[in-house]
Design an enzyme around this catalytic site. Structure first.
Site, short mmCIF file in Angstrom:
data_model
loop_
_atom_site.label_atom_id
_atom_site.label_comp_id
_atom_site.label_asym_id
_atom_site.label_seq_id
_atom_site.Cartn_x
_atom_site.Cartn_y
_atom_site.Cartn_z
N ALA A 227 12.36 47.65 29.18
CA ALA A 227 13.66 47.45 28.55
C ALA A 227 13.74 48.27 27.28
O ALA A 227 12.74 48.81 26.79
CB ALA A 227 13.88 45.96 28.24
N MET A 228 14.96 48.36 26.73
CA MET A 228 15.20 49.04 25.46
C MET A 228 16.22 48.26 24.66
O MET A 228 17.27 47.89 25.16
CB MET A 228 15.71 50.47 25.73
CG MET A 228 16.15 51.22 24.48
SD MET A 228 14.77 51.42 23.31
CE MET A 228 15.69 51.57 21.77
N GLU A 229 15.92 48.06 23.38
CA GLU A 229 16.63 47.12 22.52
C GLU A 229 17.88 47.67 21.88
O GLU A 229 18.29 47.18 20.81
CB GLU A 229 15.69 46.63 21.42
CG GLU A 229 15.25 47.69 20.40
CD GLU A 229 13.96 48.39 20.73
OE1 GLU A 229 13.35 48.97 19.82
OE2 GLU A 229 13.56 48.37 21.90
N HIS B 216 11.73 39.33 23.86
CA HIS B 216 11.21 40.47 23.08
C HIS B 216 12.35 41.38 22.64
O HIS B 216 12.43 41.77 21.45
CB HIS B 216 10.22 41.24 23.96
CG HIS B 216 9.65 42.48 23.35
ND1 HIS B 216 8.34 42.58 22.94
CD2 HIS B 216 10.21 43.69 23.08
CE1 HIS B 216 8.12 43.79 22.44
NE2 HIS B 216 9.24 44.49 22.52
N GLU B 217 13.24 41.73 23.56
CA GLU B 217 14.31 42.68 23.22
C GLU B 217 15.34 42.06 22.27
O GLU B 217 15.87 42.74 21.39
CB GLU B 217 15.00 43.19 24.49
CG GLU B 217 14.07 43.88 25.48
CD GLU B 217 13.26 45.01 24.87
OE1 GLU B 217 13.77 45.69 23.96
OE2 GLU B 217 12.11 45.22 25.30
N HIS C 36 14.16 42.19 18.76
CA HIS C 36 14.36 43.50 18.14
C HIS C 36 15.72 43.62 17.43
O HIS C 36 15.87 44.47 16.54
CB HIS C 36 14.32 44.60 19.20
CG HIS C 36 12.95 45.13 19.47
ND1 HIS C 36 12.11 45.60 18.48
CD2 HIS C 36 12.27 45.30 20.64
CE1 HIS C 36 10.99 46.02 19.02
NE2 HIS C 36 11.05 45.85 20.33
N GLU D 15 7.48 46.86 17.19
CA GLU D 15 6.97 46.41 18.47
C GLU D 15 5.96 45.28 18.35
O GLU D 15 5.94 44.36 19.18
CB GLU D 15 6.36 47.58 19.24
CG GLU D 15 7.35 48.68 19.58
CD GLU D 15 8.51 48.21 20.44
OE1 GLU D 15 8.47 47.07 20.95
OE2 GLU D 15 9.48 48.98 20.60
#
Length: 868
Positions: A291-293, A327-328, A331, A350
């Site tokens: 994934a990407m935040e 987690h994302e 962020h 991270e």
């Protein structure tokens, strides 16, 4: 910022304040688009040269205009390949605010980086479809629009994008309005608050969504929304949507339920409400990462966001989605709202998101024993990698923009998490989180450093932390605390392989059941009273170091009291002995531990199984077949008492959704037992797996055990292999990942070549799952190395399309190889190649092979004696 980093960062004379990005003529066939960007700059130091990062863009026109409306003539335009920047010279110093407007042409990528295209099959019609999305971290924004592509050069962004009318367009902010223009719909989005370029995002595709909202009504709305501080005149519940390709939205229900709770949890925990007026979670069909935040438009790999909308879901699938979503979302505060000053401190983003992501999952799903899961998948993984010379400090030196991407590794994520866990364990979680909240409040909408973080934690906890923690962040490796018994005293000695300096070592001591948290070792050696029963250092494995109990007497004392130890403490002792003591000591400890079995400790057994498979893989080619068979029989004897119960569970599943911790742990334990036994050809496990396979009674609960066992038998036929490959071709992504892990376990030599050929047939992003299976399948080691040598040019070219893909292939496939010849052959594969994008991973892999070779030399005779 060091001189090293300044070598590839832009001059700081002008600071970008605002971007207007306009994209049109998206041509998916030709993979091109037209772009226009207008950047508003503030002058800090007068200069005549303007620098903007750009890569793979064709610049067609540049206009420079002063704040008062006067246009400046562009005297020259050059490209600096080292800086990856266009240099615009206007021939006179600019000493006030100004704008640069650039028309350009760009490429739509196909390598899962930058602005890229994902191709997929429509779930409803089986038609070929595409979606477009962005992945700009760390330095790929410059490949889509000219910008100052550095994390501390924050600005606001306004996006306008034209697309076919039937397509949905998403971005960081809600859409402001749209209109039809030349047969396309132009979508204009509200201006974002301050953010770094790597967090800018948009997506275009045929999407559907499900929507939910937070319980708390404390979040900003568009009513008088301020891009300065993320506030608004009216607050409300936060709308959260999960977007997917058509036909998949209901698979996002679990992720949506997690997201709505996690946003409220973090808003309370950090004392700052989520600061944007919406949150979208988007499933992207092709993705190299989980994934990407991106601020408010988080993108996910399908298996990190979606689970089947039924009871037929594995515990592992639920845990993965819950963790990645948490987690994302973490962020959005730690990384987006407050961003590291420079990429050398990526771990601030991270490491913390990893720590607090697990914290959130533990809060939401207390029956999952997340603490022990963290010990297995995070803490131990970090210790293993950080034992290498080719590891690196948490705060990492960077050589160039390509090197930044290599910093996204186990050290930044998992050692970073472990260091924070150690500080939290030492100070207490309440003090730690209060310090984090202060850090976020003081630095919101800006950038910060590790000094800022630990100064805030110190202020709250009234304990100076920064000097204590610096070695853990600035040095490679970790201390080993040696423990010797002499009479009624224990002698403790700290040592490290990387430096002669003394480290602060929190002992986290438990003596005869009494826990002493804030006791540390700051000298080379110290003496402690032993207590009457046992002494345990590093209780719960909360600190990042290893303990070398230098006699079996000390280990046996812990074993005799093992029922008093937590799962994490048991795992810590087992892992330390496995890493530091002869193989015979570890097997002795395992034998005693297994006698006090409790399925609640499922992660303890998963840790043991993982270690034994790793040992088996490393020594396989160096020992006589008779010794290998003895070792296998010994291993199977350890799990034999629970095989019948586990097989009953396999044939009558549906326990995984229980909120009872014992039932859930037992499900994980049985799965681990059967995976382990099936790989070693346990007769009853093989029989049941083949029966279920022939009856086609395969589901998410039993798929990995049934297919993994069936495929890993030496007499499995090509016909069975081909049947499973056919299942692969029609599988959804979660099934595909599991099936690939099973296919990589084949042991019949006739199946090796067709298995290896899958490396050329499956999507590059899925190669890692095949290579994960290769890592613990020593039967194929010689053949896979030859295959990679013979096909090196085509294979490496294919996998190098994305450095994450090639890096994972190398680190997984060759992790447990050994022998000088292997080192020579691996090196020869990469001779003359540009390996700058993955050279650290390659060096680490070669060092692992060296380490495995030493392990064999030092332990095979001890194994022979133990099994005699």
């Amino acid at each position: 910022m060091s001189n090293q980093e300044q070598d590839f960062t832009l001059p700081r004379n002008f600071h970008p304040r605002h971007y207007e990005i306009t994209l049109s003529k998206l041509d998916v066939e030709r993979k091109t688009f037209l772009g226009h960007v207008k950047v508003q700059f503030q002058c800090l130091v007068p200069d005549q040269k303007i620098y903007l990062n750009a890569r793979d863009l064709v610049i067609e026109d540049i206009q420079v205009q002063l704040f008062d409306g006067q246009s400046l003539k562009v005297k020259s335009q050059e490209y600096d390949s080292r800086l990856e920047a266009i240099v615009i010279d206007v021939g006179e110093d600019i000493n006030n605010s100004f704008t640069v407007a650039i028309c350009y042409r760009g490429k739509i990528q196909t390598n899962m980086s930058g602005f890229y295209c994902s191709n997929y099959k429509d779930l409803m019609t089986n038609e070929d479809k595409y979606m477009l999305s962005t992945q700009f971290e760390a330095t790929d924004a410059r490949g889509t629009f000219p910008c100052v592509d550095e994390p501390d050069r924050k600005a606001t962004f306004k996006l306008s994008l034209s697309a076919d009318p039937h397509l949905t367009v998403l971005s960081n902010m809600p859409e402001e309005f749209s209109h039809v223009e030349g047969g396309e719909t132009r979508h204009i989005f509200h201006t974002t608050p301050l953010m770094s370029t790597y967090l800018v995002a948009w997506a275009v595709g045929e999407y559907e969504f499900i929507e939910g909202a937070t319980e708390k009504r404390i979040y900003p709305t568009l009513q008088d929304y301020s891009v300065v501080d993320g506030t608004s005149s009216r607050q409300a519940a936060l709308p959260i949507r999960v977007y997917t390709a058509i036909g998949k939205r209901n698979q996002g229900k679990f992720a949506l339920s997690v997201a709505t709770k996690v946003v409220d949890l973090f808003s309370d925990l950090f004392k700052i409400s989520y600061p944007l007026p919406k949150l979208d979670l988007l499933c992207v069909e092709s993705y190299s990462h989980n994934a990407m935040e991106n601020f408010s438009l988080i993108t996910f790999r399908p298996t990190a966001l979606l689970v089947d909308d039924s009871d037929d879901v594995s515990p592992a699938a639920l845990q993965k989605v819950a963790y990645v979503v948490s987690h994302e979302i973490a962020h959005q505060w730690f990384g987006n709202l407050v961003t590291m000053q420079w990429w050398d401190e990526l771990w601030l983003n991270e490491g913390f998101a990893t720590w607090v992501g697990y914290y959130a999952v533990s809060e939401l799903f207390p029956h999952w024993d997340v603490e022990s899961m963290v010990m297995l998948v995070s803490h131990e993984a970090a210790l293993q990698l950080d034992s290498l010379r080719e590891s690196h400090p948490v705060k990492v030196s960077l050589r160039d923009p390509k090197d930044i991407d290599q910093a996204f590794d186990t050290i930044s994520y998992l050692k970073g998490c472990s260091v924070l866990e150690m500080v939290s364990g030492y100070l207490g979680q309440e003090n730690f989180l209060a310090g984090v909240a202060l850090y976020l409040e003081l630095n919101k909408w800006g950038n910060a450093t590790m000094e800022d973080l630990f100064n805030c934690i110190s202020e709250v906890a009234k304990v100076e932390v920064l000097s204590k923690v610096k070695p853990w962040l600035l040095e490679r490796g970790y201390p080993v605390v040696g423990v010797k018994k002499s009479g009624g005293q224990l002698s403790l000695t700290q040592s490290t392989s990387t430096t002669d300096k003394l480290w602060w070592v929190p002992l986290l001591l438990t003596r005869d059941g009494e826990y002493c948290r804030q006791l540390d070792l700051t000298t080379k050696s110290a003496q402690l009273d032993t207590g009457s029963a046992y002494m345990l250092l590093n209780t719960d494995g909360k600190a990042f170091y290893r303990v070398n109990y230098e006699s079996l007497e000390l280990i046996d004392a812990l074993c005799d009291n093992i029922f008093q130890l937590s799962s994490r403490s048991k795992m810590g002792v087992l892992s330390d002995v496995c890493s530091l003591r002869p193989i015979s000591d570890y097997l002795h400890l395992v034998g005693k531990t297994m006698k006090v079995h409790d399925p609640k400790d499922s992660y303890v057994w998963m840790s043991i199984h993982s270690s034994l498979l790793r040992m088996r893989s490393v020594i396989y080619s160096t020992v006589a077949p008779e010794l290998m068979a003895k070792f296998d029989r010994y291993i199977l004897k350890l799990v034999e008492p629970w095989i019948n119960e586990a097989l009953t569970s396999l044939e009558t599943p549906k326990t995984q959704h229980s909120n009872d911790s014992y039932t859930f742990s037992k499900s994980l334990f049985y799965h681990s037992i059967l995976t382990f036994a099936g790989k070693l050809s346990h007769p009853r496990v093989v029989s049941v797996a083949r029966k279920l396979y022939k009856r086609n009674e395969i589901n998410a609960h039993n798929r990995s055990v049934v297919l993994g066992t069936v495929l890993s038998q030496p007499d499995t036929t090509k016909a069975v292999f081909d049947q499973v490959v056919q299942i692969l071709e029609g599988a959804v992504l979660e099934e595909m990942e599991t099936i690939l892990r099973c296919l990589g376990g084949v042991t019949n030599p006739e199946l090796f070549e067709p298995c290896f050929q899958l490396l050329f047939k499956i999507e590059p992003m899925n190669v890692q799952f095949l290579s994960e299976a290769f890592s613990t399948n020593p039967c194929i080691y010689s053949r896979i190395l030859s295959f990679v040598q013979q096909n090196s040019s085509a294979l490496i070219d294919r996998l190098s399309v994305n450095q994450t893909v090639i890096g994972r292939f190398l680190s997984n496939t060759f992790a447990y190889f050994q022998g000088e010849e292997t080192i020579y052959r691996l090196k020869s594969i990469f001779d003359g190649r540009d390996i700058s994008a993955y050279d650290r991973v390659l060096r680490q892999t070669l060092e692992k092979v060296e380490k495995n070779t030493r392990y064999c030399n030092e332990n095979v005779s001890a194994l022979e004696n133990f099994l005699a």
